[in-house]
Design an enzyme around this catalytic site. Structure first.
Site, short mmCIF file in Angstrom:
data_model
loop_
_atom_site.label_atom_id
_atom_site.label_comp_id
_atom_site.label_asym_id
_atom_site.label_seq_id
_atom_site.Cartn_x
_atom_site.Cartn_y
_atom_site.Cartn_z
N TYR A 1 0.85 -1.19 0.00
CA TYR A 1 0.00 0.00 0.00
C TYR A 1 0.89 1.24 0.00
CZ TYR A 1 -3.98 2.98 1.57
OH TYR A 1 -4.97 3.93 1.69
N CYS A 2 0.64 2.15 -0.96
CA CYS A 2 1.36 3.43 -1.03
C CYS A 2 2.86 3.18 -1.10
CB CYS A 2 0.95 4.31 0.15
SG CYS A 2 1.56 6.02 0.05
N ILE A 3 3.65 3.75 -0.19
CA ILE A 3 5.09 3.54 -0.24
C ILE A 3 5.45 2.08 0.02
CG2 ILE A 3 5.54 4.06 2.20
CD1 ILE A 3 8.04 5.55 1.33
N GLY B 1 3.86 -0.26 -1.37
CA GLY B 1 3.79 -0.81 -2.72
C GLY B 1 5.02 -0.46 -3.54
#
Length: 613
Positions: free
Chosen positions: A348-350, A352
């Site tokens: 998720y987000c960073i 990812g």
């Protein structure tokens, strides 16, 4: 006629004044007294703040212009002033707007109805008070501000002869200035504040001043704006309460295994890597909205990395350290806990961004433990990374490096919170200035804002390398990033990939995520959800909110993808669940945390998530 008789007979003479009710006299007296006390106290507050700021560590305070946008603003306005066509057109539009506003206001005063000269942007919550639309004066104030806003933003967006980075920074700074100058932010031009001041006899301003004092004291001279009641929730009780156990801990993470909710579970485990910029429990808020609880109920064996809230001892931790000591160690421990050598992963987000980088490294090293990868609002190509690109030039690097050095080698959570709040200043800054300081109200307990304020620190080396390699140089997408002696190449990653984006995401824009999914060498699916960076991801099916778009193809552009996409109502989670089961649908008996080779250390959500910055 005796002297003074004419004056005495006037209806405006003292003796002829209508009698004022005693209650109204008292109200005016109390109002005057409270306003005077607020003025006197505000002077003392300002002097105390200045004294404490001078006595404190100056290196801990932000600079007046942390973005160092002065040169860019000067260049942009020089180019605007040297472009007569842009100036004339913009001024003509402004003049025409004011003529429409004047005629509309006069018409409304005469007949009660008129077509507005300008309308607020969709979703602009500043004008919700009924007076902004029903009262002719406040409606005129609102429209006048919107016309000026359109004029200034139009000039900056229409400037020619400057590079994209300069223009982007000038637009961002101008937007901050315009937002700050909104009439909603001033007591004398905000009808809700005027009404509250009259009804409370000015006590709202006194209460607001005390709120301001508390926030300044909490920030040690730097305004620490309160967005919610930080005592309103308890992590592990009200939030992050899905049952489970921490089964492993090292210096960068705790690994949580969640307890099953079904007799049979999917054989292949699911490992989630959330962002380390925020706490993981955005995925495990209250039970009615928890993605973790939902996944467990769907028959998944869920593991999750809970990142440490680092102190100066981790200032030299690198991006590779977080991959190896975080993700790779977690893969090893999941195998020990379940016996499975093939694991589905989520970033998720960073988290990812880290997962994608790790996949490229694993491809280079011949590591095949990850069977599939899902990305929530994550970027691997940062060419179109949105407003955060404002914060990646050399001057900002110097400023953020200065702050981290002053804090012992970590970036404090408040600096990160301030950065993200600036991206939505009307919702996350000015609305609370009005509520807390002008209306004198206490922030309410709100789970999402509690999470938003529960920020984490970040190690200096990790954070600067992330900004440099991804936002500034875009090295992974360009095939220029090196790690452990390997040149990282995402086209070598051939496992199945599911990439979620959100239509209104201002942190990981949908177009940026689409460029990212095109980098992989195997079968990949792009899916776009409604809403933004948080609500677009965390959207429980029971809420029956928003929508999502699906298109199995990956044409060249996002516009082409959208043209062929089918819209579906509600949450995208069931679609993703079906995608995961398509990869592997073998079921086994439920696994209890501690049932494998790793024994429980402590109950979920663990200890790391409870550390406050």
């Amino acid at each position: 006629m005796p002297p003074g008789a004419e004056i005495a007979s006037s209806p405006f003479a003292y003796g002829a004044l209508p009698e004022i009710p005693v209650e109204d006299v008292k109200r005016l007296e109390e109002l005057s007294r409270n306003l005077m006390q607020s003025a006197l106290k505000s002077q003392k507050v300002l002097s105390d703040v200045m004294r404490k700021s001078l006595e404190g560590d100056q290196s801990m305070l932000p600079q007046a212009d942390p973005l160092h946008a002065g040169p860019e603003m000067l260049q942009v306005w020089e180019n605007i002033l040297s472009d007569p066509e842009l100036l004339m057109q913009s001024q003509a539009d402004l003049y025409r707007g004011y003529m429409d506003l004047w005629s509309g206001t006069m018409g409304r005063l005469m007949s009660g109805e008129a077509k507005p000269a300008v309308e607020p942007e969709k979703g602009d919550k500043r004008w919700r008070a009924k007076e902004w639309s029903e009262h002719p004066v406040f409606d005129a104030i609102k429209q006048s501000y919107l016309l000026n806003q359109r004029f200034l933003m139009g000039l900056v967006s229409g400037v020619k002869g400057v590079d994209e980075a300069t223009k982007r920074k000038a637009e961002f700074v101008t937007r901050q200035i315009v937002d700050a100058m909104a009439p909603t932010n001033f007591a004398l031009t905000n009808p809700e504040v005027i009404r509250e001041t009259y009804e409370t006899r000015g006590e709202n301003l006194t209460r607001g001043l005390m709120n301001l004092v508390r926030d300044l004291e909490r920030g040690q001279g730097r305004l620490a704006l309160s967005q919610t009641d930080m005592e309103g929730f308890e992590v592990g009780k009200d939030l992050a309460a899905t049952p489970g156990q921490v089964i492993f801990r090292n210096e960068v993470m705790e690994l949580i295994q969640y307890a099953p909710a079904t007799e049979k579970v999917r054989k292949r485990p699911l490992l989630i890597a959330p962002p380390w910029i925020n706490k993981f429990y955005i995925l495990d808020m209250r039970a009615k909205s928890s993605m973790i609880a939902w996944l467990v109920e769907q028959g998944f064996t869920v593991f999750l990395i809970s990142w440490v809230n680092p102190g100066p001892e981790l200032k030299d931790a690198s991006f590779e350290d977080y991959i190896r000591k975080g993700l790779f160690t977690a893969l090893e421990k999941v195998e020990q806990a379940t016996g499975e050598t093939k694991i589905d992963t989520v970033g998720y987000c960073i988290g990812g961004t880290m997962l994608g980088t790790a996949l490229a490294l694993m491809a280079a090293e011949g590591d095949t433990r990850i069977a599939s990868a899902t990305f929530f609002a994550a970027q691997l190509d940062f060419e179109l990374a949105g407003d955060l690109l404002v914060f990646i030039d050399d001057e900002w690097f110097k400023e953020i490096g200065r702050l981290m050095d002053a804090q012992g080698g970590v970036l404090d959570g408040r600096t990160m919170a301030d950065t993200f709040n600036m991206l939505r200043s009307n919702d996350l800054v000015w609305s609370f200035v009005i509520n807390n300081y002008l209306l004198g109200r206490q922030p309410q307990a709100f789970d999402l804002l509690y999470w938003n304020a529960d920020q984490t620190r970040m190690p200096k080396r990790l954070h600067l390398s992330y900004l440099e390699n991804f936002y500034k140089k875009n090295r992974l997408a360009r095939g220029e990033m090196e790690m452990a002696g390997h040149r990282l190449d995402l086209s070598k990653v051939t496992i199945p990939v599911f990439m979620q984006a959100s239509r209104e995401d201002h942190i990981a824009p949908a177009a940026s995520v689409y460029r990212s999914v095109k980098l992989f060498g195997g079968k990949a699916q792009y899916m776009m959800a409604g809403s933004g960076h948080i609500a677009g991801v965390v959207n429980h099916p029971d809420a029956k909110k928003y929508q999502h778009w699906v298109n199995e193809a990956l044409p060249d552009t996002l516009e082409e993808w959208l043209a062929g996409a089918k819209e579906h109502p509600g949450s995208w989670w069931p679609h993703w669940r079906a995608w995961l089961f398509d990869q592997s649908d073998t079921m086994v008996d439920a696994r209890e945390p501690g049932g494998g080779r790793l024994k429980p250390i402590c109950p979920a959500p663990g200890e790391y998530v409870k550390v406050r910055s």
